[in-house]
Scaffold this motif. Sequence first.
Motif, PDB file in Angstrom:
ATOM      1  N   PRO A  29      15.612   1.265 -12.652  1.00  0.00           N
ATOM      2  CA  PRO A  29      14.016   1.204 -13.060  1.00  0.00           C
ATOM      3  C   PRO A  29      13.180   0.674 -11.894  1.00  0.00           C
ATOM      4  CG  PRO A  29      15.062  -0.613 -14.078  1.00  0.00           C
ATOM      5  CD  PRO A  29      16.061   0.296 -13.259  1.00  0.00           C
ATOM      6  N   LEU A  30      12.152   1.497 -11.574  1.00  0.00           N
ATOM      7  CA  LEU A  30      11.433   0.888 -10.374  1.00  0.00           C
ATOM      8  C   LEU A  30       9.842   0.843 -10.823  1.00  0.00           C
ATOM      9  CD1 LEU A  30      10.818   1.137  -7.215  1.00  0.00           C
ATOM     10  CD2 LEU A  30      10.337   3.436  -7.528  1.00  0.00           C
ATOM     11  N   VAL A  31       9.205  -0.378 -10.434  1.00  0.00           N
ATOM     12  CA  VAL A  31       8.018  -0.761 -10.615  1.00  0.00           C
ATOM     13  C   VAL A  31       7.254  -0.472  -9.290  1.00  0.00           C
ATOM     14  CG1 VAL A  31       6.158  -2.610 -11.389  1.00  0.00           C
ATOM     15  CG2 VAL A  31       8.334  -2.135 -12.737  1.00  0.00           C
ATOM     16  N   ILE A  32       6.068  -0.049  -9.106  1.00  0.00           N
ATOM     17  CA  ILE A  32       5.246   0.235  -7.914  1.00  0.00           C
ATOM     18  C   ILE A  32       3.940  -0.597  -8.186  1.00  0.00           C
ATOM     19  CG2 ILE A  32       4.181   1.646  -6.585  1.00  0.00           C
ATOM     20  CD1 ILE A  32       6.376   3.849  -7.178  1.00  0.00           C
ATOM     21  N   ALA A  33       3.819  -1.856  -7.465  1.00  0.00           N
ATOM     22  CA  ALA A  33       2.717  -2.323  -7.310  1.00  0.00           C
ATOM     23  C   ALA A  33       1.829  -2.038  -6.202  1.00  0.00           C
ATOM     24  CB  ALA A  33       3.033  -3.922  -7.528  1.00  0.00           C
ATOM     25  N   GLY A  34       0.824  -1.453  -6.152  1.00  0.00           N
ATOM     26  CA  GLY A  34      -0.009  -1.008  -4.947  1.00  0.00           C
ATOM     27  C   GLY A  34      -0.770   0.191  -5.171  1.00  0.00           C
ATOM     28  N   ASP A  35      -1.543   0.848  -4.361  1.00  0.00           N
ATOM     29  CA  ASP A  35      -2.337   1.831  -4.471  1.00  0.00           C
ATOM     30  C   ASP A  35      -2.593   2.430  -3.061  1.00  0.00           C
ATOM     31  OD1 ASP A  35      -3.659   3.867  -5.745  1.00  0.00           O
ATOM     32  OD2 ASP A  35      -5.018   2.248  -6.641  1.00  0.00           O
ATOM     33  N   GLY A  36      -2.993   3.797  -3.035  1.00  0.00           N
ATOM     34  CA  GLY A  36      -2.995   4.367  -1.392  1.00  0.00           C
ATOM     35  C   GLY A  36      -2.974   5.975  -1.718  1.00  0.00           C
ATOM     36  N   PRO A  37      -3.029   6.407  -0.651  1.00  0.00           N
ATOM     37  CA  PRO A  37      -3.438   7.971  -0.633  1.00  0.00           C
ATOM     38  C   PRO A  37      -2.004   8.718  -1.261  1.00  0.00           C
ATOM     39  CG  PRO A  37      -3.134   7.285   1.611  1.00  0.00           C
ATOM     40  CD  PRO A  37      -3.331   5.693   0.747  1.00  0.00           C
ATOM     41  N   GLU A  38      -1.062   7.926  -1.181  1.00  0.00           N
ATOM     42  CA  GLU A  38       0.138   8.645  -1.540  1.00  0.00           C
ATOM     43  C   GLU A  38       0.400   8.602  -3.165  1.00  0.00           C
ATOM     44  OE1 GLU A  38       2.703  10.362   0.531  1.00  0.00           O
ATOM     45  OE2 GLU A  38       0.839  10.145   1.907  1.00  0.00           O
ATOM     46  N   ARG A  39      -0.292   7.760  -3.485  1.00  0.00           N
ATOM     47  CA  ARG A  39      -0.097   7.624  -5.243  1.00  0.00           C
ATOM     48  C   ARG A  39      -0.004   8.785  -6.099  1.00  0.00           C
ATOM     49  NH1 ARG A  39      -2.550   3.116  -9.327  1.00  0.00           N
ATOM     50  NH2 ARG A  39      -1.442   3.997 -11.257  1.00  0.00           N
ATOM     51  N   GLU A  40      -0.865   9.587  -5.846  1.00  0.00           N
ATOM     52  CA  GLU A  40      -1.001  10.812  -6.828  1.00  0.00           C
ATOM     53  C   GLU A  40       0.487  11.485  -6.585  1.00  0.00           C
ATOM     54  OE1 GLU A  40      -3.756  14.781  -7.722  1.00  0.00           O
ATOM     55  OE2 GLU A  40      -4.650  13.059  -6.548  1.00  0.00           O
ATOM     56  N   ARG A  45       0.955  -1.102   0.215  1.00  0.00           N
ATOM     57  CA  ARG A  45      -0.069   0.213  -0.119  1.00  0.00           C
ATOM     58  C   ARG A  45       0.962   1.238  -0.002  1.00  0.00           C
ATOM     59  NH1 ARG A  45      -3.175   0.286   4.966  1.00  0.00           N
ATOM     60  NH2 ARG A  45      -1.453  -1.135   5.928  1.00  0.00           N
ATOM     61  N   LEU A  46       0.212   2.220  -0.541  1.00  0.00           N
ATOM     62  CA  LEU A  46       1.141   3.541  -0.762  1.00  0.00           C
ATOM     63  C   LEU A  46       0.394   4.409   0.448  1.00  0.00           C
ATOM     64  CD1 LEU A  46       1.243   4.074  -4.670  1.00  0.00           C
ATOM     65  CD2 LEU A  46       3.121   3.161  -3.159  1.00  0.00           C
ATOM     66  N   VAL A  47       0.991   4.241   1.534  1.00  0.00           N
ATOM     67  CA  VAL A  47       0.710   4.843   2.717  1.00  0.00           C
ATOM     68  C   VAL A  47       2.075   5.626   3.441  1.00  0.00           C
ATOM     69  CG1 VAL A  47      -1.567   3.796   3.136  1.00  0.00           C
ATOM     70  CG2 VAL A  47       0.726   2.765   4.180  1.00  0.00           C
ATOM     71  N   GLY A  48       1.900   6.743   4.012  1.00  0.00           N
ATOM     72  CA  GLY A  48       2.894   7.436   4.800  1.00  0.00           C
ATOM     73  C   GLY A  48       4.080   6.616   5.489  1.00  0.00           C
ATOM     74  N   TYR A  49       3.451   5.916   6.381  1.00  0.00           N
ATOM     75  CA  TYR A  49       4.548   4.972   7.469  1.00  0.00           C
ATOM     76  C   TYR A  49       5.269   4.079   6.738  1.00  0.00           C
ATOM     77  CZ  TYR A  49       1.823   0.873   7.674  1.00  0.00           C
ATOM     78  OH  TYR A  49       1.118  -0.562   7.310  1.00  0.00           O
ATOM     79  N   LYS A  50       4.790   3.497   5.459  1.00  0.00           N
ATOM     80  CA  LYS A  50       5.715   2.715   4.569  1.00  0.00           C
ATOM     81  C   LYS A  50       6.491   3.260   4.018  1.00  0.00           C
ATOM     82  CE  LYS A  50       1.980  -0.796   4.011  1.00  0.00           C
ATOM     83  NZ  LYS A  50       2.587  -1.818   4.523  1.00  0.00           N
ATOM     84  N   ARG A  51       6.679   4.532   4.042  1.00  0.00           N
ATOM     85  CA  ARG A  51       7.927   5.335   3.468  1.00  0.00           C
ATOM     86  C   ARG A  51       8.120   5.156   1.918  1.00  0.00           C
ATOM     87  NH1 ARG A  51      11.144   7.884   7.019  1.00  0.00           N
ATOM     88  NH2 ARG A  51      11.146   9.296   5.253  1.00  0.00           N
TER      89      ARG A  51
END
Length: 374
Positions: free
Chosen positions: A224-235, A204-210
């Motif tokens: 190169p980076l691939v981001i699998a996950g969603d959350g409030p930090e995505r935008e 999840r893309l949340v703050g405490y996960k940095r």
Amino acid sequence: MRITVAHEWLTNWAGSECVAEQLVQVSGARRLVAAIVDRTLASDRFPRTSVEALWPSSLPHAQTNWSRYALPMMAAWATTRIEADALLISSHFAAHAAARRFDGPSIVYHHTPSRLLWRPDIELSRLPAMTRRAVRHGVLPPLRAWDRYVAQQATVLLANSSAVARRIEIAHRRTARVVHPPVEVERWQTVEHLEGSHVLWFGRLVGYKRPEIAVEAARMSGLPLVIAGDGPERERLEDTAPPGTRFIGRAPWPVVREAMMRARVLVFPGEEDFGIAPVEALAAGVPVVAAAVGGALDYVHHGENGLLVEVAERSEDQVVAMAAALRQAWDTRWDHAQIRRTAESFSVERFRENIAEVLDDTLGTAWRRERVAT
């Protein structure tokens, strides 16, 4: 023997809910109690179990905005008397208070002592400075005293990691036995490991996960980076990520499987109570670069299946250290079969065996006879 499982709230499906599910299955419990219940989720995941909600579940919008009802949930758990022969509690907030009015043996599986009470920095950071001071000095001390008091009532305490066991010792002044949570290791061990083409973020893309540390470390290392996950930090992350960063969101299993197959390394810069995603990566043969804190210390063995990065006080220094570790991991020739083996002790079957052993030690063999009979 009538065994009941208590779980904080049942409004979404994540790691703690997987633990509650396994507690029900291992113990043969026919009843699950939660402070707030989403009835659709309950019927889908616990079709053969009687799922009961406490009174906070009837409050307005409780299923979608449970965080506003922290105090009612604390009160509900502390005042509810659960009738059973034994009680298994899955707690990360206040469910362990159910042991206070329970007359029989109770076993608490702690995902963490309440972050709201004992590690409130993230929650308090959203408040004005004057309010933060008032909460710290006026509200938290009596609530912490209450939390420590109710934690003394349980017969046995379990912790999901060594880090959480240390937190329990500090917060509740009790010793907890470490039982790592169940991870679907077998599912990930079937994933073929190909020549890696990217660094993977999985979660999840949340703050405490940095996640911002992962993005900036990838930028600095040029990987190169691939981001699998969603959350409030995505935008925000999409606005700041370097060119070429791929966001695949909460993708279906085939897409996530492909991303893991082609990952050269998994990046894990936050502090987790345990952390399921890194163990899944290890099961797939992918080395993990993690901050040397929290649950990662239980499964990332520096130089064997990944690299541990000491936590720096400043975010800028943490980015530099994480970028250097990513580059080192990228250039290392890893033994992927050995990496897979390091994940085997975190399987669902191992968790079930450990819980059964705790039940034997606490309840004797009566619970097994009842389970066979049903």
